[in-house]
Write an enzyme that holds these catalytic residues in place. Structure first.
Site, PDB file in Angstrom:
ATOM      1  N   MET A  26       5.857   4.597  16.031  1.00  0.00           N
ATOM      2  CA  MET A  26       5.304   4.263  17.305  1.00  0.00           C
ATOM      3  C   MET A  26       5.089   2.421  17.607  1.00  0.00           C
ATOM      4  SD  MET A  26       5.956   6.573  18.683  1.00  0.00           S
ATOM      5  CE  MET A  26       5.354   5.886  20.952  1.00  0.00           C
TER       6      MET A  26
ATOM      7  N   ASP B  68      -0.902  -3.904   9.592  1.00  0.00           N
ATOM      8  CA  ASP B  68      -0.426  -2.366   8.535  1.00  0.00           C
ATOM      9  C   ASP B  68      -1.233  -3.253   7.522  1.00  0.00           C
ATOM     10  OD1 ASP B  68       1.615  -0.224   9.483  1.00  0.00           O
ATOM     11  OD2 ASP B  68       0.483   0.043   7.311  1.00  0.00           O
TER      12      ASP B  68
ATOM     13  N   GLU C  15      -3.235   9.393  14.042  1.00  0.00           N
ATOM     14  CA  GLU C  15      -4.174  10.264  14.190  1.00  0.00           C
ATOM     15  C   GLU C  15      -5.071  10.984  13.816  1.00  0.00           C
ATOM     16  OE1 GLU C  15      -3.538  10.309  17.981  1.00  0.00           O
ATOM     17  OE2 GLU C  15      -3.916  11.956  19.247  1.00  0.00           O
TER      18      GLU C  15
ATOM     19  N   SER D 142      -2.534  10.428  21.421  1.00  0.00           N
ATOM     20  CA  SER D 142      -1.610  11.249  22.119  1.00  0.00           C
ATOM     21  C   SER D 142      -2.392  12.906  22.542  1.00  0.00           C
ATOM     22  CB  SER D 142      -0.860  12.142  21.264  1.00  0.00           C
ATOM     23  OG  SER D 142      -0.011  11.078  20.165  1.00  0.00           O
TER      24      SER D 142
ATOM     25  N   HIS E 259      -0.824   5.450  26.342  1.00  0.00           N
ATOM     26  CA  HIS E 259      -0.046   5.960  25.241  1.00  0.00           C
ATOM     27  C   HIS E 259       1.405   6.329  25.458  1.00  0.00           C
ATOM     28  CE1 HIS E 259       1.091  10.710  25.088  1.00  0.00           C
ATOM     29  NE2 HIS E 259       1.575  10.196  24.373  1.00  0.00           N
TER      30      HIS E 259
HETATM   31  P1  NAD Z   1       2.962   6.545  11.511  1.00  0.00           P
HETATM   32  O1  NAD Z   1       2.649   7.697  10.885  1.00  0.00           O
HETATM   33  O2  NAD Z   1       4.592   6.226  11.128  1.00  0.00           O
HETATM   34  O3  NAD Z   1       2.321   5.649  11.499  1.00  0.00           O
HETATM   35  C1  NAD Z   1       1.074   5.223  10.961  1.00  0.00           C
HETATM   36  C2  NAD Z   1       1.132   3.935  10.535  1.00  0.00           C
HETATM   37  O4  NAD Z   1      -0.151   3.273  10.563  1.00  0.00           O
HETATM   38  C3  NAD Z   1       1.511   3.565   9.426  1.00  0.00           C
HETATM   39  O5  NAD Z   1       2.297   2.204   9.122  1.00  0.00           O
HETATM   40  C4  NAD Z   1       0.270   3.712   8.138  1.00  0.00           C
HETATM   41  O6  NAD Z   1       0.210   2.393   7.248  1.00  0.00           O
HETATM   42  C5  NAD Z   1      -0.286   2.581   9.133  1.00  0.00           C
HETATM   43  N1  NAD Z   1      -1.703   3.212   9.346  1.00  0.00           N
HETATM   44  C6  NAD Z   1      -2.223   3.994   8.903  1.00  0.00           C
HETATM   45  N2  NAD Z   1      -4.119   3.217   8.675  1.00  0.00           N
HETATM   46  C7  NAD Z   1      -3.577   1.695   8.432  1.00  0.00           C
HETATM   47  C8  NAD Z   1      -5.414   1.576   9.346  1.00  0.00           C
HETATM   48  N3  NAD Z   1      -6.276   1.686   8.793  1.00  0.00           N
HETATM   49  N4  NAD Z   1      -4.868  -0.164   9.297  1.00  0.00           N
HETATM   50  C9  NAD Z   1      -3.922  -0.101   8.975  1.00  0.00           C
HETATM   51  N5  NAD Z   1      -2.009   0.348   9.291  1.00  0.00           N
HETATM   52  C10 NAD Z   1      -2.561   1.566   9.506  1.00  0.00           C
HETATM   53  O7  NAD Z   1       2.511   7.231  13.645  1.00  0.00           O
HETATM   54  P2  NAD Z   1       3.250   7.367  14.237  1.00  0.00           P
HETATM   55  O8  NAD Z   1       3.781   8.218  14.260  1.00  0.00           O
HETATM   56  O9  NAD Z   1       3.743   6.052  14.322  1.00  0.00           O
HETATM   57  O10 NAD Z   1       2.157   7.838  15.392  1.00  0.00           O
HETATM   58  C11 NAD Z   1       0.782   6.864  15.445  1.00  0.00           C
HETATM   59  C12 NAD Z   1      -0.612   6.846  16.375  1.00  0.00           C
HETATM   60  O11 NAD Z   1       0.411   7.168  17.480  1.00  0.00           O
HETATM   61  C13 NAD Z   1      -0.375   8.067  16.240  1.00  0.00           C
HETATM   62  O12 NAD Z   1      -1.931   8.635  17.359  1.00  0.00           O
HETATM   63  C14 NAD Z   1      -0.179   9.494  17.502  1.00  0.00           C
HETATM   64  O13 NAD Z   1      -0.749  11.016  17.765  1.00  0.00           O
HETATM   65  C15 NAD Z   1       0.232   8.118  18.563  1.00  0.00           C
HETATM   66  N6  NAD Z   1       2.053   8.981  19.076  1.00  0.00           N
HETATM   67  C16 NAD Z   1       2.999   9.363  18.511  1.00  0.00           C
HETATM   68  C17 NAD Z   1       3.794   9.797  19.133  1.00  0.00           C
HETATM   69  C18 NAD Z   1       4.780  10.315  18.016  1.00  0.00           C
HETATM   70  O14 NAD Z   1       6.125  10.577  18.640  1.00  0.00           O
HETATM   71  N7  NAD Z   1       4.927  10.026  17.094  1.00  0.00           N
HETATM   72  C19 NAD Z   1       4.319   9.574  20.311  1.00  0.00           C
HETATM   73  C20 NAD Z   1       3.182   9.287  20.833  1.00  0.00           C
HETATM   74  C21 NAD Z   1       2.100   8.943  20.502  1.00  0.00           C
END
Ligand code: NAD
Length: 408
Positions: A19, A38, A97, A124, A145
């Site tokens: 995301m 990150d 999440e 989400s 979102h």
């Molecule tokens: P992801 O696992 O692809 O990426 C998460 C990133 O966060 C990773 O690069 C990780 O290294 C980083 N991270 C973790 N802890 C950290 C910290 N303390 N400081 C800095 N960086 C940190 O996750 P994603 O799929 O991108 O999802 C991220 C958010 O978006 C979640 O809350 C998810 O629910 C929401 N979301 C996801 C989707 C989807 O389809 N993937 C859609 C809408 C919303």
């Protein structure tokens, strides 16, 4: 450009995963300078390469020219830590999440950022108020979102917490406009507008697998109606394992009969497209969903094992249950004031969930059927299938007055 007290010129994104990458591009495309954090430096490095590659691809496709691509790339810079982003106007957090993780990040940012900065989460489904509560500026906390892939999907749900200031919502709406999004304001509830409705629809689809349907039949009925894809193809695209892992982590919901097919698929490593098998089979390198008789056998085994006497489920029943589940939950969302209008709900479904455009969205579709008719059909389902089909109060009221959702 917006001249609200919250004019957003500089932003930061926390998280360089799926995301974060799309969100960074949305901001850069809109002319906003973005600093990117990150806690995994390799992830950030890879993410910067992905962003450059995506822009290079857009140049090859002649969607933008090289000058524009260079300008967008130049707007994105890696930041070593939170201290480096202390002057930004907006932070969008997109880490895992997990409420505690998000709260710890918001707490830290609140102590560092200038008082007028806005703090947003891309969660989400988590409670925006619980995130805002750890800060000293809950009026400047909200949900933004985005949908995956964020730089392509048009929908932006702007989630208003109990204390979010109207000027902050206005700033988010202005930013949504600059990013070319269809923005819809949602109240704070589990799943917001879109995922809260999706959950009821998915539950019906899963129940029907246990009662007698097969995944390809459910998907075919909904795709026949015009959905971009049915729920089981959607699970394969997003990853069947996402919810499975979330249930394991939280310890909630793993025993429900409706998720036993998912559980068995995941136990076999069938996570969807990414693993080559899920609810369907995928040939290496292909995204073409192929019917897999092994999945039908698994569905049969699970449902019989749970004591179901399977029966044939018609495409009409599949449509009736999935669509009415959406409409009834949409009505509850409207009566609770989570959505400002039926039209907003339709915008969410048309732009984020592949609802067929020619049907106008679930609420417009229900209005076309007539709410008196919808009310009767829900009552019939309630008689046959139980309390969870009780019609939303709003449907009964509008039907009695001869009105539709659009008149609310
Ligand atoms: P992801 O696992 O692809 O990426 C998460 C990133 O966060 C990773 O690069 C990780 O290294 C980083 N991270 C973790 N802890 C950290 C910290 N303390 N400081 C800095 N960086 C940190 O996750 P994603 O799929 O991108 O999802 C991220 C958010 O978006 C979640 O809350 C998810 O629910 C929401 N979301 C996801 C989707 C989807 O389809 N993937 C859609 C809408 C919303």
């Amino acid at each position: 450009m917006s001249q609200t007290p919250f004019n957003i010129q500089r932003a930061a994104v926390i998280g360089a995963g799926t995301m974060g990458r799309g969100i960074v591009m949305c901001l850069a495309n809109a002319g906003v300078a973005v600093q990117w954090v990150d806690n995994n430096p390799q992830m950030l490095e890879q993410a910067l390469v992905t962003v450059s590659d995506t822009y290079a691809h857009s140049v090859r496709q002649e969607r933008i020219d090289q000058v524009e691509a260079d300008a967008r790339i130049a707007r994105v810079t890696a930041a070593a830590d939170y201290a480096a982003i202390r002057d930004v106007d907006l932070v969008i957090e997109a880490v895992y999440e997990n409420l505690e993780l998000k709260q710890s990040i918001f707490r830290e940012l609140d102590g560092l950022l200038k008082p007028q900065a806005i703090l947003a989460s891309n969660t989400s489904a988590l409670d925006i108020d619980a995130i805002a509560a750890v800060t000293g500026r809950p009026q400047q906390v909200l949900g933004l979102h985005f949908f995956s892939p964020a730089h392509i999907m048009k929908l932006l749900e702007i989630v208003r917490g109990a204390q979010t200031a109207p000027a902050v919502i206005d700033a988010a709406l202005a930013l949504g406009k600059r990013m070319g999004k269809v923005s819809v304001v949602s109240g704070n509830c589990d799943g917001f507008i879109g995922n809260r409705m999706l959950n009821t629809y998915v539950l019906e689809a899963r129940k029907m697998l246990l009662e007698g349907a097969y995944p390809y039949q459910v998907d075919a009925a909904l795709q026949g109606f015009g959905f971009a894809m049915g729920p089981f193809r959607m699970f394969d695209v997003v990853g069947v394992d996402l919810q499975w892992r979330a249930r394991q982590l939280s310890g909630v919901g793993q025993d429900a009969p409706e998720v036993q097919v998912d559980n068995r698929l995941c136990e076999q490593g069938r996570f969807g497209q990414k693993s080559g098998d899920g609810y369907y089979h995928y040939e290496p390198g292909s995204r073409q969903a192929e019917h897999d008789p092994l999945v039908d056998a698994l569905v049969l085994e699970v449902s019989e094992g749970l004591g179901f006497h399977r029966r044939e489920i018609s495409p009409e029943e599949i449509l009736e249950r999935c669509l009415l589940a959406l409409v009834n939950e949409g009505a509850k969302i409207l009566q609770e004031g989570i959505a400002g209008s039926a039209h907003d709900i339709d915008l969410v479904y048309l732009n984020g969930y592949g609802f067929p455009a020619d049907k106008g969205g679930p609420m417009a579709w229900a209005d076309q059927q007539g709410l008196a008719d919808i009310h009767q059909r829900l009552l019939a389902l309630e008689t046959r299938q139980g309390d969870h089909w009780r019609p939303a109060r709003l449907i009964g009221e509008l039907a009695a007055a001869g009105r539709g959702f659009a008149d609310k």
